[in-house]
Design an enzyme around this catalytic site. Structure first.
Site, PDB file in Angstrom:
ATOM      1  N   ASN A 188      56.777  52.830  69.973  1.00 40.17           N
ATOM      2  CA  ASN A 188      55.451  53.420  70.074  1.00 40.17           C
ATOM      3  C   ASN A 188      55.336  55.087  70.026  1.00 40.17           C
ATOM      4  O   ASN A 188      56.110  55.671  70.755  1.00 40.17           O
ATOM      5  CB  ASN A 188      54.425  52.642  70.953  1.00 40.17           C
ATOM      6  CG  ASN A 188      53.153  53.061  70.569  1.00 40.17           C
ATOM      7  OD1 ASN A 188      52.711  52.630  69.512  1.00 40.17           O
ATOM      8  ND2 ASN A 188      52.072  53.517  71.604  1.00 40.17           N
ATOM      9  N   LYS A 200      38.021  41.610  72.907  1.00 42.80           N
ATOM     10  CA  LYS A 200      38.939  40.621  73.180  1.00 42.80           C
ATOM     11  C   LYS A 200      39.368  40.518  74.847  1.00 42.80           C
ATOM     12  O   LYS A 200      39.609  39.299  75.207  1.00 42.80           O
ATOM     13  CB  LYS A 200      40.105  40.614  72.457  1.00 42.80           C
ATOM     14  CG  LYS A 200      40.009  40.373  70.828  1.00 42.80           C
ATOM     15  CD  LYS A 200      41.419  40.388  70.146  1.00 42.80           C
ATOM     16  CE  LYS A 200      40.922  40.272  68.932  1.00 42.80           C
ATOM     17  NZ  LYS A 200      42.321  40.057  67.983  1.00 42.80           N
ATOM     18  N   THR A 239      36.536  39.321  68.009  1.00 39.88           N
ATOM     19  CA  THR A 239      37.421  40.509  67.590  1.00 39.88           C
ATOM     20  C   THR A 239      37.025  41.751  68.377  1.00 39.88           C
ATOM     21  O   THR A 239      36.218  41.742  69.320  1.00 39.88           O
ATOM     22  CB  THR A 239      37.561  40.494  66.100  1.00 39.88           C
ATOM     23  OG1 THR A 239      38.421  41.320  65.390  1.00 39.88           O
ATOM     24  CG2 THR A 239      35.722  41.123  65.706  1.00 39.88           C
TER      25      THR A 239
HETATM   26  P1  ATR Z   1      45.570  47.054  66.821  1.00 33.98           P
HETATM   27  O1  ATR Z   1      44.299  46.330  67.939  1.00 33.98           O
HETATM   28  O2  ATR Z   1      45.408  46.586  65.486  1.00 33.98           O
HETATM   29  O3  ATR Z   1      46.865  46.717  67.658  1.00 33.98           O
HETATM   30  P2  ATR Z   1      45.324  49.572  68.328  1.00 33.98           P
HETATM   31  O4  ATR Z   1      45.077  48.858  69.624  1.00 33.98           O
HETATM   32  O5  ATR Z   1      44.253  50.831  67.910  1.00 33.98           O
HETATM   33  O6  ATR Z   1      44.948  48.604  67.345  1.00 33.98           O
HETATM   34  O7  ATR Z   1      46.736  50.079  68.257  1.00 33.98           O
HETATM   35  C1  ATR Z   1      47.102  50.961  67.118  1.00 33.98           C
HETATM   36  C2  ATR Z   1      48.478  51.044  67.148  1.00 33.98           C
HETATM   37  O8  ATR Z   1      49.022  51.956  66.053  1.00 33.98           O
HETATM   38  C3  ATR Z   1      49.023  51.968  68.324  1.00 33.98           C
HETATM   39  O9  ATR Z   1      50.352  51.591  68.776  1.00 33.98           O
HETATM   40  C4  ATR Z   1      49.227  53.439  67.912  1.00 33.98           C
HETATM   41  O10 ATR Z   1      49.827  54.162  68.478  1.00 33.98           O
HETATM   42  P3  ATR Z   1      49.549  54.983  69.822  1.00 33.98           P
HETATM   43  O11 ATR Z   1      49.766  53.936  71.062  1.00 33.98           O
HETATM   44  O12 ATR Z   1      50.549  56.130  69.974  1.00 33.98           O
HETATM   45  O13 ATR Z   1      48.149  55.470  69.479  1.00 33.98           O
HETATM   46  C5  ATR Z   1      49.687  53.079  66.494  1.00 33.98           C
HETATM   47  N1  ATR Z   1      49.211  54.324  65.451  1.00 33.98           N
HETATM   48  C6  ATR Z   1      47.974  54.486  65.103  1.00 33.98           C
HETATM   49  N2  ATR Z   1      48.059  55.443  64.110  1.00 33.98           N
HETATM   50  C7  ATR Z   1      49.553  56.004  64.200  1.00 33.98           C
HETATM   51  C8  ATR Z   1      50.002  57.031  63.644  1.00 33.98           C
HETATM   52  N3  ATR Z   1      49.369  57.907  62.665  1.00 33.98           N
HETATM   53  N4  ATR Z   1      51.217  57.235  63.943  1.00 33.98           N
HETATM   54  C9  ATR Z   1      51.910  56.438  64.779  1.00 33.98           C
HETATM   55  N5  ATR Z   1      51.567  55.288  65.412  1.00 33.98           N
HETATM   56  C10 ATR Z   1      50.218  55.321  65.135  1.00 33.98           C
END
Ligand code: ATR
Length: 294
Positions: free
Chosen positions: A160, A76, A72
């Protein structure tokens, strides 16, 4: 739920999870329940691996005759250089969550992708020929985008907050499948898609995750009116704000617990060379619900 005691003797096989952190994982419940149901002499334990030590962990696990590992966050992709071979889909994605022991080392698989597919199939959701909106461009969104492209989605829009990240994922998936079906967009650009058509939406951001249960990455009702089915990869809380908004606008909504369930089942099947019957999968699902207090 209290787990009954498991027999451990000289023949017990060990599987486990490597990551950082691993303390909140539900995977031991999945694998230890399956092993108990099958009467298989196998235990599954979490291993907290400090940053920079994943190579040592994999090498040590192999030396200790560990049968299989789940991987995890944050390992990964980092784990890839320590593997002896990769499944085709995992290779395309460049990320694995399951290591299967072979004679020479571990082979990497990505059951996040196959598990998500099995979860969607079990809910009657199809991807072939669909127009799909994916919210997010992190690890979970990438897995969803690869799945959609591999199953012949007609169009996949990745929305995104950070547009460049969405662009990167779209480019990668298009290249891997020699297609142009994936397109990156800014979060608010769904408004340009036009009304009339309804979409499958996969919520793959971390927004709405417990304890932020009143938050969704898009709060405008007009977005949800475009959705016939919403699949949230989050399973805690059990009913996310995204799911409520999909349902309030007339769509059907699902959470990510079955994805967790089936990614685990697929790993267990790979380690043990068996197929878990669907009725056992559903019984295990009820065990997970019970564990979550639902
Ligand atoms: P995971 O492995 O669970 O996918 P991650 O790789 O940290 O976790 O990805 C988190 C996702 O949630 C990303 O798409 C992030 O957007 P950004 O690429 O712009 O960072 C999105 N995300 C997290 N917090 C956010 C927020 N407050 N508003 C909009 N998007 C958010």
């Amino acid at each position: 739920m209290q787990q009954e005691e498991q027999r451990i003797d000289g023949h017990t096989r060990v599987c486990g999870l490597i990551g950082n952190p691993v303390e909140h994982t539900m995977s031991p419940i999945i694998h230890n329940t399956l092993a108990k149901k099958e009467g298989r002499n196998l235990i599954y334990v979490p291993f907290h691996v400090e940053n920079g030590r994943v190579g040592e962990a994999v090498k040590g696990a192999f030396a200790l005759n560990v049968l299989g590992l789940n991987v995890t966050v944050p390992y990964k992709s980092e784990v890839l250089e320590h593997l002896d071979g990769m499944d085709g889909m995992a290779e395309k994605i460049g990320a694995v969550n399951t290591l299967v022991r072979t004679d020479k080392g571990y082979k990497g698989y990505n059951t996040d992708v196959t598990g998500l597919y099995r979860a969607m199939c079990s809910e009657g959701i199809r991807l072939e020929g669909e127009e799909i909106l994916i919210l997010g461009a992190g690890g979970a969104a990438r897995a969803a985008a690869f799945l959609c492209a591999s199953k012949g989605a007609k169009k996949v829009y990745i929305l995104n907050r950070t547009a460049e990240k969405a662009g990167g994922v779209a480019e990668e998936v298009n290249r891997a499948f020699r297609t142009e079906c994936v397109r990156a967009m800014r979060m608010g650009d769904y408004k340009n898609l036009g009304t009339g058509r309804k979409y499958l939406a996969i919520q793959a951001t971390s927004v709405g995750l417990y304890p932020d249960k009143e938050k969704a990455v898009i709060m405008e009702r007009e977005f949800y009116e475009m959705i016939h089915t919403g699949f949230d990869l989050i399973y805690k809380p059990f009913r996310t704000k995204f799911m409520s908004m999909v349902q309030e606008a007339g769509g059907q909504a699902f959470h990510g617990l079955k994805m967790l369930l089936y990614q685990g089942i697929e790993a267990y099947e790979l380690w043990n060379g068996i197929a878990v019957p669907e009725e056992d999968a559903l019984a295990l699902y009820r065990t997970l619900l019970e564990y979550m207090g639902i």
